[in-house]
Design an enzyme around this catalytic site. Structure first.
Site, PDB file in Angstrom:
ATOM      1  N   ASP A   1      -6.325  12.818  10.559  1.00  0.00           N
ATOM      2  CA  ASP A   1      -5.302  12.545  11.563  1.00  0.00           C
ATOM      3  C   ASP A   1      -5.875  12.715  12.964  1.00  0.00           C
ATOM      4  O   ASP A   1      -5.268  13.351  13.819  1.00  0.00           O
ATOM      5  CB  ASP A   1      -4.117  13.504  11.354  1.00  0.00           C
ATOM      6  CG  ASP A   1      -2.887  13.067  12.136  1.00  0.00           C
ATOM      7  OD1 ASP A   1      -2.818  11.894  12.515  1.00  0.00           O
ATOM      8  OD2 ASP A   1      -2.010  13.922  12.367  1.00  0.00           O
TER       9      ASP A   1
ATOM     10  N   CYS B   1       2.865  -6.069  -0.684  1.00  0.00           N
ATOM     11  CA  CYS B   1       4.152  -6.043   0.023  1.00  0.00           C
ATOM     12  C   CYS B   1       4.959  -7.303  -0.298  1.00  0.00           C
ATOM     13  O   CYS B   1       6.186  -7.263  -0.314  1.00  0.00           O
ATOM     14  CB  CYS B   1       3.941  -5.952   1.537  1.00  0.00           C
ATOM     15  SG  CYS B   1       3.594  -4.290   2.112  1.00  0.00           S
TER      16      CYS B   1
ATOM     17  N   CYS C   1       8.769  -8.505   0.814  1.00  0.00           N
ATOM     18  CA  CYS C   1       9.601  -7.339   1.167  1.00  0.00           C
ATOM     19  C   CYS C   1       9.550  -7.072   2.670  1.00  0.00           C
ATOM     20  O   CYS C   1       8.524  -7.266   3.321  1.00  0.00           O
ATOM     21  CB  CYS C   1       9.084  -6.118   0.396  1.00  0.00           C
ATOM     22  SG  CYS C   1       9.894  -4.570   0.838  1.00  0.00           S
TER      23      CYS C   1
ATOM     24  N   CYS D   1      10.992  -1.807   5.085  1.00  0.00           N
ATOM     25  CA  CYS D   1      10.643  -0.810   6.111  1.00  0.00           C
ATOM     26  C   CYS D   1      11.052  -1.311   7.500  1.00  0.00           C
ATOM     27  O   CYS D   1      11.562  -0.538   8.319  1.00  0.00           O
ATOM     28  CB  CYS D   1       9.150  -0.473   6.069  1.00  0.00           C
ATOM     29  SG  CYS D   1       8.059  -1.896   6.130  1.00  0.00           S
TER      30      CYS D   1
ATOM     31  N   CYS E   1       8.813   4.676  18.236  1.00  0.00           N
ATOM     32  CA  CYS E   1       8.796   5.352  16.927  1.00  0.00           C
ATOM     33  C   CYS E   1       9.229   6.814  17.071  1.00  0.00           C
ATOM     34  O   CYS E   1       8.711   7.557  17.923  1.00  0.00           O
ATOM     35  CB  CYS E   1       7.390   5.257  16.337  1.00  0.00           C
ATOM     36  SG  CYS E   1       7.209   6.205  14.824  1.00  0.00           S
TER      37      CYS E   1
ATOM     38  N   CYS F   1      10.910   4.629   7.218  1.00  0.00           N
ATOM     39  CA  CYS F   1      10.210   3.439   6.712  1.00  0.00           C
ATOM     40  C   CYS F   1       9.589   3.728   5.350  1.00  0.00           C
ATOM     41  O   CYS F   1       9.423   2.825   4.530  1.00  0.00           O
ATOM     42  CB  CYS F   1       9.177   2.924   7.710  1.00  0.00           C
ATOM     43  SG  CYS F   1       8.073   4.144   8.398  1.00  0.00           S
TER      44      CYS F   1
ATOM     45  N   CYS G   1      10.753   2.256   1.238  1.00  0.00           N
ATOM     46  CA  CYS G   1       9.715   1.470   0.568  1.00  0.00           C
ATOM     47  C   CYS G   1       9.807   1.602  -0.952  1.00  0.00           C
ATOM     48  O   CYS G   1       9.756   2.708  -1.497  1.00  0.00           O
ATOM     49  CB  CYS G   1       8.337   1.928   1.036  1.00  0.00           C
ATOM     50  SG  CYS G   1       7.013   1.009   0.229  1.00  0.00           S
TER      51      CYS G   1
HETATM   52  S1  SF4 Z   1       8.901  -1.402   2.513  1.00  0.00           S
HETATM   53 FE1  SF4 Z   1       6.889  -1.014   1.549  1.00  0.00          FE
HETATM   54  S2  SF4 Z   1       6.523  -2.803   0.236  1.00  0.00           S
HETATM   55 FE2  SF4 Z   1       8.167  -3.342   1.638  1.00  0.00          FE
HETATM   56  S3  SF4 Z   1       7.116  -4.352   3.372  1.00  0.00           S
HETATM   57 FE3  SF4 Z   1       7.345  -2.184   3.904  1.00  0.00          FE
HETATM   58  S4  SF4 Z   1       5.445  -1.233   3.264  1.00  0.00           S
HETATM   59 FE4  SF4 Z   1       5.549  -3.215   2.208  1.00  0.00          FE
HETATM   60  S1  SF4 Z   2      11.111   4.211  10.441  1.00  0.00           S
HETATM   61 FE1  SF4 Z   2       8.871   4.472  10.629  1.00  0.00          FE
HETATM   62  S2  SF4 Z   2       8.309   3.202  12.405  1.00  0.00           S
HETATM   63 FE2  SF4 Z   2      10.535   3.498  12.477  1.00  0.00          FE
HETATM   64  S3  SF4 Z   2      10.876   5.268  13.794  1.00  0.00           S
HETATM   65 FE3  SF4 Z   2      10.754   6.040  11.697  1.00  0.00          FE
HETATM   66  S4  SF4 Z   2       8.580   6.565  11.372  1.00  0.00           S
HETATM   67 FE4  SF4 Z   2       8.690   5.259  13.207  1.00  0.00          FE
END
Ligand code: SF4
Ligand code: SF4
Length: 352
Positions: A132, A186, A189, A192, A212, A242, A246
């Site tokens: 990180d 992905c 989809c 997210c 974010c 997000c 998923c």
């Molecule tokens: S939710 Fe997961 S599978 Fe769907 S677009 Fe986002 S990262 Fe890809």
């Molecule tokens: S859903 Fe993901 S990109 Fe959106 S605010 Fe939350 S952490 Fe950030």
């Protein structure tokens, strides 16, 4: 190597080369668009991120590692459990990966041990471990070395583990055989992107950090933009949405290490409880936790926003409203102008 890595709590390791030149244009565009917000260190390192051998001279290979982080006691329906917290506006939500021991410490010491173990086998090995860390393109290195593919939220996704893992890297001065990338899954989809409360995923594979909630609550110093505050709801440290949305995270894995087990107050506390912590209590309760690095002022700032959102939420009883107002008023003359301003904003939400 995989066995040694597993003994140290990693789920998978891979090897990437160091020629990331094909990423340089994308990195520069992201920086030029200002998507890094006030993370000036991102811009300061510039292309060094895409040039491992400039960051650590002599680097010819990068060992990548992945460590699952869900606590052992995580229930099977954990995504539903986490979504439900948003329905309780007085509850403080801390992101799942920040509820245990500071992962920077856990990963760095274990990456170091892994490097030493490899050196025992192959001979003296120049190495430097990162996790990180701003000057490292860790998701891209992970993708290239087969840890997973980049999801549309830009995190790395693995077929067997979803996205709930930390990444680490060891830059080494010995050429190692590279591991192959995997195909992306992905498809069509966009869950997210649809789930992001602030619209921070501005296009597939493109996140504007300035919008974010993870960035706003952890990295960003000073005032939080007014238009984003209501969208933060009761998230006071990080955001998981997000990842919760998923479908691949039904395969998310529990950690074999106790380090990521939830600590005391980090789950289920009310906003009012956490807002009552003075600085000494904050430091004591966050010892060894990643949360400590944001400091008491950002902690109060984040919770003040969430308290304002709770005041604005429907269904609160008079007693609950009173408790929130009292908590905010107790901080109205705080030494920090940032805290004072967010407290004033929060109090005004009750009238909005
Ligand atoms: S939710 Fe997961 S599978 Fe769907 S677009 Fe986002 S990262 Fe890809
Ligand atoms: S859903 Fe993901 S990109 Fe959106 S605010 Fe939350 S952490 Fe950030």
């Amino acid at each position: 190597m995989q066995d040694w890595a597993r003994e140290l709590g990693f789920s998978q390791i891979g090897v990437s080369g160091v020629d990331l030149s094909s990423c340089e244009d994308g990195l520069l565009q992201w920086l030029q668009a200002g998507f890094h917000g006030s993370m000036d260190y991102m811009a300061a390192h510039g292309l060094k991120r895409a040039r491992p051998a400039e960051l650590v001279p002599g680097t010819v290979s990068v060992i990548t590692a992945r460590m699952d982080y869900l606590p052992a006691a995580t229930p099977a329906d954990w995504q539903a459990v986490e979504w439900a917290r948003l329905e309780r506006p007085q509850e403080a939500i801390i992101s799942v990966y920040d509820r245990g021991r500071d992962y920077h410490k856990v990963l760095r010491s274990r990456l170091q041990k892994l490097a030493e173990r490899i050196a025992q086998e192959v001979g003296p090995l120049g190495h430097r471990a990162f996790t990180d860390s701003a000057p490292v393109m860790e998701a891209e290195l992970a993708r290239r070395s087969g840890q997973g593919w980049r999801g549309k939220h830009t995190l790395v996704l693995n077929r067997d583990a979803g996205s709930t893992f930390f990444l680490g890297e060891i830059y080494v001065d010995m050429a190692l055989p590279e591991t192959a990338p995997v195909t992306a899954h992905c498809g069509s989809c966009s869950s997210c992107i649809d789930a992001c409360p602030t619209g921070a995923i501005v296009a597939p594979y493109r996140v504007d950090a300035r919008r974010c909630i993870s960035y706003l609550t952890i990295e960003h110093d000073g005032s939080i933009p007014l238009e984003l505050r209501p969208l933060m709801a009761n998230r006071i440290y990080g955001c998981d949405d997000c990842q919760l949305a998923c479908p691949w995270n039904k395969f998310a894995q529990r950690s074999p290490l106790p380090d990521f087990d939830v600590r005391g107050a980090m789950v289920g506390s009310t906003l009012v409880q956490l807002f009552s912590w003075d600085e000494a209590t904050f430091l004591r309760c966050t010892e060894g936790s990643p949360i400590r690095r944001i400091g008491h002022v950002r902690w109060l700032r984040n919770i003040a926003v969430a308290l304002g959102n709770a005041l604005h939420a429907t269904g609160l009883g008079a007693d609950e409203q009173h408790a929130i107002r009292s908590a905010l008023q107790a901080r109205a003359a705080h030494d920090s102008s940032v805290v004072r301003e967010h407290v004033q904003w929060a109090l005004a939400q009750g009238n909005a």
